[in-house]
Scaffold this active site. Structure first.
Site, PDB file in Angstrom:
ATOM      1  N   ARG A 107       0.836  -1.193   0.000  1.00 41.35           N
ATOM      2  CA  ARG A 107       0.000   0.000   0.000  1.00 41.35           C
ATOM      3  C   ARG A 107       0.877   1.252   0.000  1.00 41.35           C
ATOM      4  O   ARG A 107       1.717   1.425   0.878  1.00 41.35           O
ATOM      5  CB  ARG A 107      -0.897   0.002   1.243  1.00 41.35           C
ATOM      6  CG  ARG A 107      -2.054   0.975   1.065  1.00 41.35           C
ATOM      7  CD  ARG A 107      -2.834   1.211   2.312  1.00 41.35           C
ATOM      8  NE  ARG A 107      -3.313   0.007   2.950  1.00 41.35           N
ATOM      9  CZ  ARG A 107      -4.133   0.011   3.992  1.00 41.35           C
ATOM     10  NH1 ARG A 107      -4.569   1.141   4.497  1.00 41.35           N
ATOM     11  NH2 ARG A 107      -4.515  -1.101   4.548  1.00 41.35           N
ATOM     12  N   THR A 111      -0.769   7.621  -1.109  1.00 47.60           N
ATOM     13  CA  THR A 111      -2.083   7.536  -1.776  1.00 47.60           C
ATOM     14  C   THR A 111      -2.962   6.455  -1.148  1.00 47.60           C
ATOM     15  O   THR A 111      -4.173   6.435  -1.379  1.00 47.60           O
ATOM     16  CB  THR A 111      -1.905   7.186  -3.265  1.00 47.60           C
ATOM     17  OG1 THR A 111      -1.332   5.861  -3.340  1.00 47.60           O
ATOM     18  CG2 THR A 111      -0.979   8.174  -3.971  1.00 47.60           C
ATOM     19  N   ASP A 203      -2.983 -10.148  12.437  1.00 43.17           N
ATOM     20  CA  ASP A 203      -2.302 -10.110  11.133  1.00 43.17           C
ATOM     21  C   ASP A 203      -2.084 -11.550  10.658  1.00 43.17           C
ATOM     22  O   ASP A 203      -1.283 -12.293  11.244  1.00 43.17           O
ATOM     23  CB  ASP A 203      -0.967  -9.367  11.275  1.00 43.17           C
ATOM     24  CG  ASP A 203      -0.293  -9.187   9.916  1.00 43.17           C
ATOM     25  OD1 ASP A 203      -0.017 -10.201   9.232  1.00 43.17           O
ATOM     26  OD2 ASP A 203      -0.059  -8.040   9.520  1.00 43.17           O
ATOM     27  N   ASP A 206       1.616 -12.488   9.827  1.00 44.63           N
ATOM     28  CA  ASP A 206       2.456 -12.657  11.019  1.00 44.63           C
ATOM     29  C   ASP A 206       2.111 -13.946  11.747  1.00 44.63           C
ATOM     30  O   ASP A 206       3.003 -14.658  12.236  1.00 44.63           O
ATOM     31  CB  ASP A 206       2.285 -11.467  11.970  1.00 44.63           C
ATOM     32  CG  ASP A 206       3.067 -10.260  11.508  1.00 44.63           C
ATOM     33  OD1 ASP A 206       4.043 -10.430  10.756  1.00 44.63           O
ATOM     34  OD2 ASP A 206       2.704  -9.129  11.899  1.00 44.63           O
TER      35      ASP A 206
HETATM   36  N1  URA Z   1      -4.739  -8.163   7.079  1.00 43.82           N
HETATM   37  C1  URA Z   1      -4.584  -8.965   8.163  1.00 43.82           C
HETATM   38  O1  URA Z   1      -3.715  -9.817   8.167  1.00 43.82           O
HETATM   39  N2  URA Z   1      -5.406  -8.801   9.201  1.00 43.82           N
HETATM   40  C2  URA Z   1      -6.392  -7.879   9.220  1.00 43.82           C
HETATM   41  O2  URA Z   1      -7.129  -7.803  10.212  1.00 43.82           O
HETATM   42  C3  URA Z   1      -6.538  -7.052   8.104  1.00 43.82           C
HETATM   43  C4  URA Z   1      -5.708  -7.214   7.028  1.00 43.82           C
END
Ligand code: URA
Length: 212
Positions: A107, A111, A203, A206
């Site tokens: 990302r 922007t 995440d 992760d």
């Molecule tokens: N990506 C992720 O890994 N977790 C989220 O909650 C949102 C995007």
């Protein structure tokens, strides 16, 4: 609850149970990875429910028969890096002959738009049924951009498989690609100001790769 005509929530009890285990902060990396793989087998089963079949003649040890096999177009799984790779293993177990593509997007901090940094798709992707893999449909921008890329390469029969979707992401994605059905194990409450799905599972990258 808002209705999304092209969204299928995979409500199978096994998927829902595994999702609950994945959501728990105390679930280890090893278990999280295993659960994502198992869930991807079950979600894949739903995503591929309507694959066309054709009848072929085969010989059993006892006689000749007409038996169904997958017809026509072959499959391609497209993983959105990096968390999409978590869903890949189970899908490939279901269809070992499928081709695999990867799309990497980040990302732009200014922007906030997704920028492509890596794309590798099979040469014949236009002739294949494509299933795009993105465990977390959060803003929906990355998945929409990845599908743009796959359509640009000529594919026309595309689905999106994820684990969790935020209502905001579903709106963005289904507006951009009303022709692409979305399969998810849950539509969660909301997207927070940091782009996390709530209540979510954190995440996904992760948790899959143990990077935090
Ligand atoms: N990506 C992720 O890994 N977790 C989220 O909650 C949102 C995007």
């Amino acid at each position: 609850m808002i209705e999304y005509p092209s969204v299928v929530v995979v409500s199978h009890p096994l998927v829902q149970h595994k999702l609950t285990l994945m959501r728990r902060a105390s679930t280890s990396t090893a278990n999280f990875r295993r659960l994502v793989r198992e869930a991807s087998l079950l979600i894949g089963y739903e995503v591929m429910r309507n694959l066309p079949l054709e009848m072929v003649e085969i010989e059993t040890p006892l006689e000749t028969m007409q038996a169904p096999r997958l017809a026509g177009k072959k499959l391609c799984f497209v993983s959105i890096l990096r968390a999409g790779n978590g869903l890949l293993e189970g899908m490939v177990e279901l269809v070992p002959s499928a081709r695999i593509g990867h799309v990497g997007l980040y990302r732009d901090p200014h922007t906030l738009e997704p920028v492509e940094y890596y794309v590798k798709l099979p040469e014949d992707v236009a002739e294949r049924i494509v299933i795009v893999l993105d465990p977390m449909l959060a803003t929906g921008h990355s998945a929409a951009a990845a599908v743009d890329r796959v359509k640009h390469a000529g594919a026309s029969q595309i689905s999106l498989a994820c684990l969790l979707a935020a209502p905001e992401g579903l709106r963005v994605f289904t507006e951009a690609h009303p022709d692409v059905p979305v399969f998810t194990a849950s539509i969660d409450r909301e997207l927070d100001e940091h782009g996390y799905i709530r209540p979510g599972l954190g995440d996904a990258g992760d948790r899959l790769f143990g990077t935090k």
